[in-house]
Design a protein around this motif. Sequence first.
Motif, PDB file in Angstrom:
ATOM      1  N   ALA A  27      -2.083   3.166   8.606  1.00  0.00           N
ATOM      2  CA  ALA A  27      -2.926   2.737   7.494  1.00  0.00           C
ATOM      3  C   ALA A  27      -3.229   3.919   6.576  1.00  0.00           C
ATOM      4  O   ALA A  27      -3.225   3.806   5.352  1.00  0.00           O
ATOM      5  CB  ALA A  27      -4.222   2.118   8.017  1.00  0.00           C
ATOM      6  N   LEU A  28      -3.442   5.091   7.187  1.00  0.00           N
ATOM      7  CA  LEU A  28      -3.724   6.290   6.404  1.00  0.00           C
ATOM      8  C   LEU A  28      -2.533   6.611   5.505  1.00  0.00           C
ATOM      9  O   LEU A  28      -2.696   6.956   4.330  1.00  0.00           O
ATOM     10  CB  LEU A  28      -4.021   7.458   7.350  1.00  0.00           C
ATOM     11  N   SER A  29      -1.307   6.469   6.059  1.00  0.00           N
ATOM     12  CA  SER A  29      -0.106   6.732   5.266  1.00  0.00           C
ATOM     13  C   SER A  29      -0.052   5.811   4.059  1.00  0.00           C
ATOM     14  O   SER A  29       0.265   6.234   2.946  1.00  0.00           O
ATOM     15  CB  SER A  29       1.154   6.530   6.115  1.00  0.00           C
ATOM     16  N   VAL A  30      -0.349   4.523   4.281  1.00  0.00           N
ATOM     17  CA  VAL A  30      -0.305   3.563   3.180  1.00  0.00           C
ATOM     18  C   VAL A  30      -1.394   3.887   2.160  1.00  0.00           C
ATOM     19  O   VAL A  30      -1.162   3.865   0.949  1.00  0.00           O
ATOM     20  CB  VAL A  30      -0.450   2.120   3.717  1.00  0.00           C
ATOM     21  N   GLU A  31      -2.594   4.235   2.647  1.00  0.00           N
ATOM     22  CA  GLU A  31      -3.687   4.611   1.734  1.00  0.00           C
ATOM     23  C   GLU A  31      -3.274   5.785   0.853  1.00  0.00           C
ATOM     24  O   GLU A  31      -3.640   5.870  -0.309  1.00  0.00           O
ATOM     25  CB  GLU A  31      -4.936   5.008   2.537  1.00  0.00           C
ATOM     26  N   GLU A  32      -2.522   6.726   1.446  1.00  0.00           N
ATOM     27  CA  GLU A  32      -2.124   7.927   0.712  1.00  0.00           C
ATOM     28  C   GLU A  32      -0.866   7.703  -0.115  1.00  0.00           C
ATOM     29  O   GLU A  32      -0.296   8.654  -0.652  1.00  0.00           O
ATOM     30  CB  GLU A  32      -1.928   9.101   1.673  1.00  0.00           C
ATOM     31  N   GLY A  33      -0.413   6.437  -0.165  1.00  0.00           N
ATOM     32  CA  GLY A  33       0.690   6.115  -1.049  1.00  0.00           C
ATOM     33  C   GLY A  33       2.077   6.386  -0.501  1.00  0.00           C
ATOM     34  O   GLY A  33       3.000   6.664  -1.259  1.00  0.00           O
ATOM     35  N   ALA A  34       2.238   6.330   0.826  1.00  0.00           N
ATOM     36  CA  ALA A  34       3.569   6.520   1.407  1.00  0.00           C
ATOM     37  C   ALA A  34       4.514   5.444   0.890  1.00  0.00           C
ATOM     38  O   ALA A  34       4.098   4.324   0.616  1.00  0.00           O
ATOM     39  CB  ALA A  34       3.487   6.458   2.933  1.00  0.00           C
ATOM     40  N   ASP A  35       5.798   5.794   0.741  1.00  0.00           N
ATOM     41  CA  ASP A  35       6.778   4.888   0.172  1.00  0.00           C
ATOM     42  C   ASP A  35       7.282   3.928   1.250  1.00  0.00           C
ATOM     43  O   ASP A  35       8.321   4.141   1.853  1.00  0.00           O
ATOM     44  CB  ASP A  35       7.938   5.723  -0.408  1.00  0.00           C
ATOM     45  N   VAL A  36       6.510   2.869   1.516  1.00  0.00           N
ATOM     46  CA  VAL A  36       6.916   1.895   2.531  1.00  0.00           C
ATOM     47  C   VAL A  36       6.840   0.494   1.952  1.00  0.00           C
ATOM     48  O   VAL A  36       6.158   0.250   0.951  1.00  0.00           O
ATOM     49  CB  VAL A  36       6.024   1.956   3.798  1.00  0.00           C
TER      50      VAL A  36
ATOM     51  N   VAL B 186       6.702  -2.508   4.248  1.00  0.00           N
ATOM     52  CA  VAL B 186       5.959  -3.400   5.144  1.00  0.00           C
ATOM     53  C   VAL B 186       5.142  -2.560   6.118  1.00  0.00           C
ATOM     54  O   VAL B 186       5.604  -1.506   6.563  1.00  0.00           O
ATOM     55  CB  VAL B 186       6.938  -4.302   5.948  1.00  0.00           C
ATOM     56  N   ILE B 187       3.947  -3.025   6.439  1.00  0.00           N
ATOM     57  CA  ILE B 187       3.169  -2.389   7.504  1.00  0.00           C
ATOM     58  C   ILE B 187       2.762  -3.457   8.510  1.00  0.00           C
ATOM     59  O   ILE B 187       2.389  -4.578   8.111  1.00  0.00           O
ATOM     60  CB  ILE B 187       1.936  -1.612   6.955  1.00  0.00           C
ATOM     61  N   VAL B 188       2.904  -3.141   9.787  1.00  0.00           N
ATOM     62  CA  VAL B 188       2.454  -4.050  10.845  1.00  0.00           C
ATOM     63  C   VAL B 188       1.448  -3.290  11.697  1.00  0.00           C
ATOM     64  O   VAL B 188       1.784  -2.266  12.293  1.00  0.00           O
ATOM     65  CB  VAL B 188       3.623  -4.523  11.741  1.00  0.00           C
ATOM     66  N   THR B 189       0.226  -3.779  11.756  1.00  0.00           N
ATOM     67  CA  THR B 189      -0.797  -3.115  12.569  1.00  0.00           C
ATOM     68  C   THR B 189      -1.038  -3.923  13.838  1.00  0.00           C
ATOM     69  O   THR B 189      -0.690  -5.101  13.916  1.00  0.00           O
ATOM     70  CB  THR B 189      -2.129  -2.981  11.807  1.00  0.00           C
ATOM     71  N   ALA B 190      -1.634  -3.269  14.816  1.00  0.00           N
ATOM     72  CA  ALA B 190      -1.876  -3.930  16.101  1.00  0.00           C
ATOM     73  C   ALA B 190      -3.243  -4.611  16.124  1.00  0.00           C
ATOM     74  O   ALA B 190      -3.682  -5.095  17.156  1.00  0.00           O
ATOM     75  CB  ALA B 190      -1.761  -2.924  17.240  1.00  0.00           C
TER      76      ALA B 190
ATOM     77  N   THR C 292      -7.804  -3.029  11.050  1.00  0.00           N
ATOM     78  CA  THR C 292      -7.132  -1.996  10.268  1.00  0.00           C
ATOM     79  C   THR C 292      -6.515  -2.598   9.013  1.00  0.00           C
ATOM     80  O   THR C 292      -6.618  -2.041   7.916  1.00  0.00           O
ATOM     81  CB  THR C 292      -6.041  -1.323  11.117  1.00  0.00           C
ATOM     82  N   MET C 293      -5.869  -3.786   9.185  1.00  0.00           N
ATOM     83  CA  MET C 293      -5.225  -4.434   8.050  1.00  0.00           C
ATOM     84  C   MET C 293      -6.264  -4.898   7.037  1.00  0.00           C
ATOM     85  O   MET C 293      -6.047  -4.794   5.825  1.00  0.00           O
ATOM     86  CB  MET C 293      -4.384  -5.620   8.543  1.00  0.00           C
ATOM     87  N   ASP C 294      -7.407  -5.398   7.521  1.00  0.00           N
ATOM     88  CA  ASP C 294      -8.466  -5.837   6.610  1.00  0.00           C
ATOM     89  C   ASP C 294      -8.904  -4.696   5.703  1.00  0.00           C
ATOM     90  O   ASP C 294      -9.181  -4.892   4.522  1.00  0.00           O
ATOM     91  CB  ASP C 294      -9.668  -6.357   7.407  1.00  0.00           C
ATOM     92  N   GLY C 295      -8.958  -3.477   6.273  1.00  0.00           N
ATOM     93  CA  GLY C 295      -9.347  -2.318   5.478  1.00  0.00           C
ATOM     94  C   GLY C 295      -8.363  -2.085   4.346  1.00  0.00           C
ATOM     95  O   GLY C 295      -8.759  -1.850   3.199  1.00  0.00           O
TER      96      GLY C 295
END
Lengths: 208, 257
Positions: free
Chosen positions: A28-37, A39-43, A47-50
Amino acid sequence: MLAAASLSTGLREYAQARVSFGGSQQLALSVEEGADVDVIVTADQRTMDGLAAHGRVERPAVVASNTLAIAVAPGNPKGVRGLADLARPDVVVVLAHPSVPAGKYAADVLGRAGVQVHPKSLELDVESAVQKVVLGEADAAIVYATDARARAVGDVAIPSAQNIVTRYVAAVVKTSSHRAAARRYVARLPARLRAAGFSAPDASSDTG
Amino acid sequence: MREGRVSATTAGAGVWVLAAGALVLIGLPLAGLLMRAPWSTLLHDVTAPSALQALRLSLACSLGALALCLVLGVPLAWVLARSSVPGLGLVRAVVLVPMVLPPVVGGAALLFAFGRRGVLPLRLPFTTAGAVVAEAFVALPFLVLATEAGLLGLDRRYEEAARVLGAGPWSRFVHVTLPQVAPAVAAGAALSWARALGEFGATITFAGNLPGRTQTLPLAVYVALQTDRDAALALSVLLLAVSVAVIAGLRGRWTWR
């Protein structure tokens, strides 16, 4: 694509996407910081709600569910039969850190069972906890049932009365440049994960 | 030395541009860290009991690792520099391996050596002693390299004179060789201590992560990064400040002008 560490048993062999596994919070931190991805799948849902609340991802969808189990060293030398055994002083227990979903779930399960455990280490993701058991440094770890089954370790089931159902949540990252393809990928995830031994998204606790 | 400086100032603009590039590469991430640091709550975050606990543990472990490096590394450097046993080249290569090995792999290797099912099962995993060993493992090459270089650059006539005057090997080493090579040992000690302080991968893999026992400052930063970003940045600034202070102090005193 970024995926929770525990999904590695189900997603590693699918080559259509390049997947990086890690603790959900770290992803989630990577996505917040704008990582080039794409899809993200959280457990976990939290975390996803954030991420959703910050407008980083499209509408999340539950793609699979899981339960917890106790991973024990091959042959179960310490004779671990259930959660209560994890409180024994001769059993070396490692857990995932409570900041990652697996660690929080483990704490929940132990709390529900009323078992007080003194873990020797709070590993940074659930994969590292499994690894400590695989390498023989720890006698037992509370991990996802899929991890306990798939790895070269023994697994001791946690009765459904004490267990909990965990859910994996996937979402397309809004900054993705392949959003249509990413949506199709997310749509196929439930079937793929089901084939890899994960439970259906809507499974209830008695399937564990 | 002075001539070298003059030619550096008169060097072409290209050199200055490249040097500035190097500074940007190192300085910009540090500046980014400082810019994002939560200065208003910094003092509060770094004096939190959990932060102080991690700092204390980090200082204790890194100093313990440094002590281990000095006790084992100086003699090894002496053997490498002075003896003519066959196979020294291989030994030198092996000593440098922890510098290039990914620390996580180093941690796993330590488990295979000293873990419960290791070659020499010392019950080190999940203990503070284990964290010290993990840090010493990655820090040792820096001390050995610097000390060996110092020994090789030594004027051996002093040792020869001490020998002629009747000093034994141990006495010559302690009273003649060691004082002469002290600046090199100190430089190596500063580097290896700094490497130990920042150690992450080998520690988490070999010793685990438990507050008060094996959760050193870098591990605490990683955990905090997942839960409380401001606290993580504050801890990072603390780690940065401690290392800069010590490196600057040691280098100014013993090695560079």
